[in-house]
Write a protein that holds these residues in place. Structure first.
Motif, PDB file in Angstrom:
ATOM      1  N   ARG A   1       0.810  -1.125   0.110  1.00 55.37           N
ATOM      2  CA  ARG A   1      -0.295   0.078  -0.096  1.00 55.37           C
ATOM      3  C   ARG A   1       0.894   1.032   0.217  1.00 55.37           C
ATOM      4  O   ARG A   1       0.304   2.024  -0.376  1.00 55.37           O
TER       5      ARG A   1
ATOM      6  N   SER B   1      -2.302  -5.563  -2.674  1.00 53.50           N
ATOM      7  CA  SER B   1      -3.016  -5.648  -1.211  1.00 53.50           C
ATOM      8  C   SER B   1      -4.122  -5.606  -0.614  1.00 53.50           C
ATOM      9  O   SER B   1      -4.173  -6.870   0.339  1.00 53.50           O
ATOM     10  N   VAL B   2      -4.722  -5.964  -1.917  1.00 49.84           N
ATOM     11  CA  VAL B   2      -6.144  -6.121  -1.226  1.00 49.84           C
ATOM     12  C   VAL B   2      -6.463  -7.751  -1.016  1.00 49.84           C
ATOM     13  O   VAL B   2      -6.825  -8.598  -0.225  1.00 49.84           O
ATOM     14  N   SER B   3      -5.852  -8.319  -2.263  1.00 49.29           N
ATOM     15  CA  SER B   3      -5.832  -9.938  -2.210  1.00 49.29           C
ATOM     16  C   SER B   3      -4.998 -10.028  -0.756  1.00 49.29           C
ATOM     17  O   SER B   3      -5.582 -11.300  -0.445  1.00 49.29           O
TER      18      SER B   3
ATOM     19  N   SER C   1      -7.008  -9.296   2.374  1.00 43.76           N
ATOM     20  CA  SER C   1      -8.438  -9.856   2.077  1.00 43.76           C
ATOM     21  C   SER C   1      -7.862 -12.002   2.226  1.00 43.76           C
ATOM     22  O   SER C   1      -9.141 -12.779   3.241  1.00 43.76           O
TER      23      SER C   1
ATOM     24  N   LEU D   1      -7.809  -4.429   5.087  1.00 42.45           N
ATOM     25  CA  LEU D   1      -8.299  -4.220   4.061  1.00 42.45           C
ATOM     26  C   LEU D   1      -9.596  -3.054   2.747  1.00 42.45           C
ATOM     27  O   LEU D   1      -9.224  -3.365   2.017  1.00 42.45           O
TER      28      LEU D   1
ATOM     29  N   SER E   1      -6.708  -0.624   2.221  1.00 44.77           N
ATOM     30  CA  SER E   1      -6.454  -0.538   0.574  1.00 44.77           C
ATOM     31  C   SER E   1      -7.748  -0.475   0.085  1.00 44.77           C
ATOM     32  O   SER E   1      -7.090   0.077  -1.326  1.00 44.77           O
ATOM     33  N   HIS E   2      -8.542  -1.029   0.472  1.00 48.33           N
ATOM     34  CA  HIS E   2      -9.657  -0.701  -0.905  1.00 48.33           C
ATOM     35  C   HIS E   2      -9.950   0.934  -0.808  1.00 48.33           C
ATOM     36  O   HIS E   2     -10.018   1.520  -1.598  1.00 48.33           O
TER      37      HIS E   2
ATOM     38  N   HIS F   1     -15.147   0.093  -5.288  1.00 50.74           N
ATOM     39  CA  HIS F   1     -13.951   0.016  -3.645  1.00 50.74           C
ATOM     40  C   HIS F   1     -14.138   0.881  -3.135  1.00 50.74           C
ATOM     41  O   HIS F   1     -14.204  -0.018  -1.532  1.00 50.74           O
TER      42      HIS F   1
ATOM     43  N   GLU G   1     -17.246  -0.972  -0.770  1.00 51.52           N
ATOM     44  CA  GLU G   1     -15.849  -2.216   0.123  1.00 51.52           C
ATOM     45  C   GLU G   1     -16.287  -1.664   1.113  1.00 51.52           C
ATOM     46  O   GLU G   1     -16.073  -2.125   2.271  1.00 51.52           O
TER      47      GLU G   1
END
Length: 673
Positions: free
Chosen positions: A86, A108-110, A113, A121, A124-125, A144, A147
């Motif tokens: 990030r 980073s989201v992956s 998660s 999370l 990062s979204h 995003h 989320e």
């Protein structure tokens, strides 16, 4: 433990509240304290990098991020890796590299998660929503931001929730782009993202699904394994696990492209069965989009293989590292270039990955392939060389994959084909660039799925073969010309070893000459023959277009002309070699004589410094740079001037490390009107 965590928390809160100077001071105090745990030192560097980014001091932020990267163990501390990604994305964004920023944030989201770290999370979204909104990608920015709001609302994080709501309200109504980072010029960033994710198979599956969805603006994507007749979900993007499993089952029951709505690509095999990636789209895809999906599938397949290698037990007698002398008979590693080749071969010991060996004819690519085989767990099995130039278009299918008796005129008996003949061992495909394009799809399927379909057979046959390929051709140009499949090119070239020509390692010529003379003397029964100094001078000056093979043949020929116990002199050499000037000798006619050549321009003088391989690359880079400048960065015009296709130019730009290919619309930002 408690004391270090309190200090880190205090430093992080200071930065988040806008007190960057205090945060920096506290982070540096932690780093300077004796006995600081490595994990806490890593966190302190990340806090300092965040503070420097907030202050706009990008150089110092990059330095701290580089230090943090050196401390990172992505497998042991994936949470810290997600934070690092990030921050790296923010550095890219502030440096004007939105494509790189997008892919770092998406990864980073992956990561978060996968770990279930919901607050990270959400952050990062939120960062992704900001980036996408700034680029006009309204629909993705809104997704995003939504989320992020859902995460912060569920956690009761009121401050973060207000920030997410403000970002949502600020998203422009009139979008200028549909997506970011999905253009063809961002392929190298996508590949790097998948390679980084290969430390953890679960993360790689999620990242591969995400990359497939982003590459074609798909609705959702999945990566799954066919275990018996059931689909086992490995990762998904754009949907939840239940919907992802439904999509995987649909792809399994009706593989292929369904009315332009579903595309399925093979991703190799794991222990349970073949692995696939599938993406659901709302419209039919063009050839360029399909090629990008194949490229992603190829890289992901190699990544899963790397994950499998890492998960093997540490002690395996068959793949224990062997000394290089046993792996490289006939190799003389006295030059830096050949030492690099030897190091690469040693690093591949114990692995089973596909390797592409490049280099001019006669450089010893076959010896490199044999060394790779001898260093693998297949060392006791067959090593089968096959030259693809001998494969005719009409018989290529039969020669490669075999046939059943009676399947065509002249098929009077069954044939196993070269691939099945190498079962359990290594198949060395020399001059793979000459493989007929008609059999390349079947060959790619063999690499992906480990199965062949002989001519006349109704069912595929499983095989266990490692492939080492070699070529002296420019595969990039052949891809651009349509003579070599792009997906096969990516599948072969993930791991590449380049063998330099002999003229680029002249320091090895005396050692190679002594080796070849000794071997030829023993074979021909002529002991005690020596090489004169004049002969060695000619050897050192000659440019050796046939490389090591030509040197070996020249010594053998000269030895037959020399007397036993005598000396090989220039008169024993071929006329072509003795015509090369001796060291320090002037050209015929002297500097001002008829043979004198005009002095090259100053630009060429700068380019030709170093060995020939480096000079060719510098000249290629300079020509492309000048053509780009003259065409004002227009890719199509640059390709036309250079005599290349547009795709061929893109491949060369990536190989030569050009960061951009022209104006904004050509720089891989992937913005669509």
């Amino acid at each position: 433990w408690y004391e270090w965590n309190v200090k880190l928390l205090t430093a992080r809160l200071a930065v988040r509240r806008g007190n960057q100077v205090d945060g920096l001071r506290l982070a540096d105090e932690i780093l300077g304290a004796p006995g600081v745990p490595p994990a806490d030192a890593l966190q302190a560097d990340l806090i300092a990098a965040e503070a420097f980014l907030s202050l706009g001091r990008l150089g110092e932020a990059a330095e701290r991020l580089s230090r943090a990267e050196g401390r990172l163990d992505r497998r042991a501390t994936p949470g810290a890796w997600g934070e690092y990604l990030r921050l790296r994305a923010e550095s890219h964004r502030r440096s004007g590299r939105p494509t790189e920023a997008y892919h770092a944030l998406a990864q980073s989201v992956s990561v978060f998660s996968m770990l279930g770290e919901r607050h990270q999370l959400g952050l990062s979204h939120l960062a992704l929503a900001r980036l996408l909104a700034s680029q006009g990608a309204r629909s993705m920015a809104s997704r995003h931001a939504r989320e992020a709001r859902l995460v912060f609302d569920a956690l009761g994080a009121a401050t973060d929730l207000r920030e997410a709501q403000e970002v949502s309200a600020a998203i422009p109504v009139g979008a200028t782009g549909e997506y970011l980072g999905g253009g063809v010029d961002s392929d190298d960033v996508v590949v790097a993202r998948l390679v980084e994710a290969a430390v953890l198979p679960d993360l790689l599956a999620t990242e591969a699904a995400s990359a497939m969805q982003e590459a074609v603006s798909g609705e959702s994507a999945v990566v799954f394994v066919q275990a018996a007749d059931e689909a086992r979900l490995l990762g998904c993007s754009g949907c939840d696990a239940e919907s992802g499993l439904t999509l995987a089952r649909t792809a399994l029951n009706r593989p292929g492209r369904l009315d332009g709505a579903l595309v399925v690509e093979g991703m190799g095999r794991d222990a349970a069965g073949p692995r696939f990636g599938a993406v659901s789209v709302s419209r039919p895809l063009g050839q360029q989009a399909l090629r990008r999906l194949r490229m992603i599938a190829v890289v992901a397949s190699q990544g899963f293989q790397l994950c499998g290698m890492r998960d093997q037990p540490a002690s395996q007698p068959e793949s224990a590292e062997r000394p290089l002398e046993a792996l490289l008979p006939g190799f003389v590693c006295v030059s830096a270039a050949m030492c690099r080749v030897a190091t690469q071969i040693q690093q591949l010991q114990g692995t089973d990955l596909t390797v592409l060996v490049t280099g001019e004819s006669g450089t010893g690519k076959d010896l490199v392939a044999r060394a790779i085989h001898l260093g693998s767990s297949r060392a006791r099995s067959v090593f089968l060389p096959y030259n693809c130039t001998t494969t005719t278009r009409e018989l290529a299918d039969s020669q490669m994959f075999g046939h059943r008796r009676g399947s065509f005129t002249g098929a009077v008996s069954d044939s196993s084909g070269i691939i099945r003949s190498a079962n359990g061992g290594t198949l060395f495909l020399d001059e793979v660039g000459d493989l007929p394009v008609e059999v390349q799809p079947k060959f790619l399927r063999f690499l992906e799925q480990g199965e062949v379909m002989p001519v006349g057979e109704a069912r595929p046959i499983q095989v266990d073969v490692r492939v080492v390929a070699a070529t002296n051709a420019d595969l990039e140009q052949r891809v651009a010309e349509g003579r070599f499949r792009e997906d096969l090119y990516y599948r072969l070239s993930v791991i590449r070893i380049h063998v330099p020509p002999l003229r680029d390692r002249r320091e090895a010529i005396p050692h190679l000459s002594a080796l070849f003379l000794r071997e030829a003397s023993d074979r021909l029964g002529k002991p005690d023959v020596q090489l004169s100094q004049e002969t060695m001078d000619h050897f050192s000056e000659y440019w050796w277009p046939g490389n090591v093979r030509q040197l070996k043949n020249e010594i053998q020929r000269a030895l037959t002309m020399a007397a036993p116990g005598g000396t090989i002199r220039p008169e024993h050499l071929t006329h072509e070699i003795t015509l090369s000037p001796s060291p320090g000798a002037a050209a015929p006619g002297g500097p001002s004589g008829p043979a004198a050549l005009p002095a090259p321009p100053a630009t060429l003088h700068r380019i030709v410094v170093g060995n020939l391989g480096e000079a060719v690359e510098k000249l290629e880079r300079e020509m492309i740079r000048q053509a780009l400048e003259e065409a004002s960065g227009n890719i199509s015009e640059t390709a036309r001037v250079l005599g290349l296709t547009r795709r061929g130019l893109y491949l060369k730009l990536k190989r030569l490390g050009f960061e951009s290919a022209g104006p904004a619309e050509e720089q891989g930002l992937g913005l669509k009107a």
